[in-house]
Enzyme design. Sequence first.
Site, short mmCIF file in Angstrom:
data_model
loop_
_atom_site.label_atom_id
_atom_site.label_comp_id
_atom_site.label_asym_id
_atom_site.label_seq_id
_atom_site.Cartn_x
_atom_site.Cartn_y
_atom_site.Cartn_z
N LYS A 58 16.22 -1.23 -0.95
CA LYS A 58 17.62 -0.98 -0.41
C LYS A 58 18.04 -2.21 0.28
O LYS A 58 17.43 -2.23 1.44
CB LYS A 58 17.74 0.34 0.64
CG LYS A 58 19.26 0.72 0.85
CD LYS A 58 19.12 2.23 1.49
CE LYS A 58 20.46 2.61 1.56
NZ LYS A 58 21.29 1.83 2.62
N ARG A 61 33.26 -2.70 -2.41
CA ARG A 61 33.19 -1.32 -2.56
C ARG A 61 34.58 -0.81 -2.76
O ARG A 61 34.86 0.28 -3.45
CB ARG A 61 32.20 -0.75 -1.24
CG ARG A 61 32.27 0.80 -1.47
CD ARG A 61 31.28 1.27 -0.45
NE ARG A 61 31.32 2.64 -0.38
CZ ARG A 61 30.74 3.43 0.54
NH1 ARG A 61 29.65 2.48 0.74
NH2 ARG A 61 30.78 4.59 0.56
N GLU A 120 24.41 -5.61 -4.51
CA GLU A 120 24.68 -5.85 -3.18
C GLU A 120 24.60 -7.18 -3.25
O GLU A 120 23.81 -8.02 -3.56
CB GLU A 120 23.45 -4.91 -2.51
CG GLU A 120 23.52 -4.88 -0.94
CD GLU A 120 24.08 -3.75 -0.63
OE1 GLU A 120 24.98 -3.01 -1.35
OE2 GLU A 120 24.17 -3.37 0.60
N ARG A 169 28.20 -3.89 -0.80
CA ARG A 169 28.46 -3.71 -2.04
C ARG A 169 29.44 -4.72 -2.91
O ARG A 169 30.10 -5.01 -2.43
CB ARG A 169 28.89 -2.11 -2.32
CG ARG A 169 28.79 -1.50 -3.78
CD ARG A 169 27.44 -1.18 -3.95
NE ARG A 169 27.10 -0.36 -5.04
CZ ARG A 169 27.10 0.65 -5.06
NH1 ARG A 169 27.20 1.51 -3.98
NH2 ARG A 169 27.04 1.46 -6.32
N PHE A 208 21.73 -4.21 -9.40
CA PHE A 208 20.87 -3.25 -9.55
C PHE A 208 21.33 -2.25 -10.76
O PHE A 208 20.78 -1.31 -11.04
CB PHE A 208 20.60 -2.38 -8.34
CG PHE A 208 21.88 -2.13 -7.43
CD1 PHE A 208 22.89 -1.13 -7.67
CD2 PHE A 208 21.93 -2.55 -6.03
CE1 PHE A 208 23.78 -0.77 -6.91
CE2 PHE A 208 22.93 -2.40 -5.42
CZ PHE A 208 24.06 -1.36 -5.80
N ARG A 268 29.09 11.04 -5.08
CA ARG A 268 27.71 10.94 -4.15
C ARG A 268 26.89 12.06 -4.67
O ARG A 268 27.38 13.00 -4.28
CB ARG A 268 28.33 11.06 -2.70
CG ARG A 268 27.18 10.98 -1.90
CD ARG A 268 27.59 10.95 -0.54
NE ARG A 268 28.69 10.11 0.13
CZ ARG A 268 28.49 8.89 0.44
NH1 ARG A 268 27.09 8.40 0.60
NH2 ARG A 268 29.18 8.03 0.88
P1 AMP Z 1 24.51 3.86 2.63
O1 AMP Z 1 25.77 2.65 2.84
O2 AMP Z 1 23.55 4.14 3.88
O3 AMP Z 1 25.39 5.20 2.32
O4 AMP Z 1 23.59 3.42 1.61
C1 AMP Z 1 24.44 3.36 0.26
C2 AMP Z 1 24.47 1.68 0.06
O5 AMP Z 1 23.43 0.87 0.01
C3 AMP Z 1 25.10 1.39 -1.17
O6 AMP Z 1 26.59 1.91 -1.34
C4 AMP Z 1 24.92 0.21 -1.43
O7 AMP Z 1 25.88 -0.86 -0.92
C5 AMP Z 1 23.38 -0.23 -0.71
N1 AMP Z 1 22.28 -0.44 -1.62
C6 AMP Z 1 21.50 -1.46 -1.25
N2 AMP Z 1 20.76 -1.42 -2.11
C7 AMP Z 1 20.79 -0.68 -3.27
C8 AMP Z 1 20.28 -0.39 -4.44
N3 AMP Z 1 19.18 -0.63 -4.92
N4 AMP Z 1 20.89 0.58 -5.20
C9 AMP Z 1 22.08 1.19 -4.68
N5 AMP Z 1 22.80 0.89 -3.63
C10 AMP Z 1 22.02 -0.06 -2.78
#
Ligand code: AMP
Length: 551
Positions: free
Chosen positions: A254, A274, A303, A259, A343, A415
Amino acid sequence: MEFAAFADRAAAIEAESADTAITESVSALLADADDDLATLARFVQGRVFPAHESRTLDVGPRLCYEAIARAAGRNVDADDVEARLAETGDVGEVAASYEFGGQRGLGAFGNGGGADGLTVAAVADDLATLAAASGDGSQETKVDLLFGLFNRCEPTEARYLARLVLSEMRIGVGDGTVRDAVADAFDVPVDAVERAVQVSNDYGRVAEVARADGESGLAAIDLAVGRPVQAMLAQAGTVSEALDDWEAAAVEWKYDGARVQIHFDGESARLFSRNMEDVTDPLPEVVETVESALDAPAILDGEVVAIDDDGDPLPFQEVLRRFRRKHDVAAAREDVTVRARAFDCLHADGDDLLDAPLTERRDRLDALAPDDLVSECRFTTDPDEVGDVERRALDAGHEGIMLKDPDSAYSPGKRGKHWRKRKPDVETLDCVVTGAEWGEGRRATLLGSFELSVRTDDGYATVGNVATGITDAELEELTARLEPHVVDTDGRDVTLDPAVVFEVGYEEIQTSTTYGSGYALRFPRFVAVRDDVSPADADSLARVERLADAR
Ligand code: AMP
């Protein structure tokens, strides 16, 4: 349609409270729409342009207040408008509280509906002109145009014009309402509308196609390189849940960045954030990488991370600074370098892949893009391997891991449970190491898996084994620490004197017949050796019972 008729319908919808009644009203509005169908499908949600377009009105509240004030007459200024707004909190109500129409001057006779008043089409046209105004004097042009519109408004029209302009429609109509209303108005399945919207990101066009060509027309709407798609989103989850729910999990790093959706048409690349804003210009090095790396048209999801001179990731605020940068991009690029990690692959060389399973999308991604543009990913059923990926991700300075269902489709804007970001461990336990196992092959001289126990009234009881989260260097150190405490050996298994305490993270505690305690730690991970805690002060079975009950 007269804009007044739209405003009356919007008022009627706002007065409804039941979802079904709202959907029926929107459906009736769309069914009666004639040439204005696409515009109305957007206006009713408070949108002026398709969601995938970067075009915006770029009208701030103050500019809108000025236009309202001018239309309201000589004695009113933007401060008065703001004062009324402070009382009511609704710009629509404020706009509706003035008498408009008496003002003359530049813009007062704009592109209106003639003697019959404003039409929906005229409002849409003027707002498009307004969005196109740029450069010196554009703010005045915008105020003039808005003034011209307000000046022709009756109070109800003014209410919804003001809300539309400031993207605050607030009549209880969301994406789902319009989706259901399009399905109802034109007798097409909700799923077909949903899919078409995911692919096109434009309710206006989807409504038109549904009306003209029905279900088959909707099914024929494809992705287009250059037109962004909503990003699929993740929810919080655990490794245990992922491995329980799916046959295997795709485990990815991650990345802590922003994004980006990469659209490559075979020659040039465009990048979208995004929120589907065009961020091509602020990220020239990503454009260069993509254009030199890809041969075939593609839409990739990924990302963007900022990196320091050693290639290590920087906090995501640094990326955001680059995303927002409009001027002096070259200078910003010298300060902070960014790079993209893809990804997912939504389109490859003419094939739309939204419905393909992740495994196939990943294959297409790997075939299309070089390794340094692609994220780390491993498909596995083994919690230890998951731990391994997580440790490497954290060691490399990233946030942690994402777990994805290998069989799942790409669901734009959703989501769901198919993508999970691993929740950090809530608690840790101090466990006594009561056994271990010698490794194999390259690690035959190292203890590799450690038996964990907690205190009971008369000794220790096992709660699990930990092999995850430990680096090779730590394994060497742990072997040296523990080997003197070996009291019995059976093949590769050794029994240890209770001497060393590990702090261990875990995802949950389950009842289990596998271990002596009657409980098992799920996804235990090594955190540290607790040199300051003696086995006699390690956590007790009673605490494990309490934690398990507290779930
Ligand atoms: P969060 O912002 O904490 O809800 O985490 C989701 C976000 O993590 C996504 O919208 C992406 O921007 C980011 N992200 C980073 N690495 C990845 C990955 N390998 N797959 C999907 N999302 C990722």
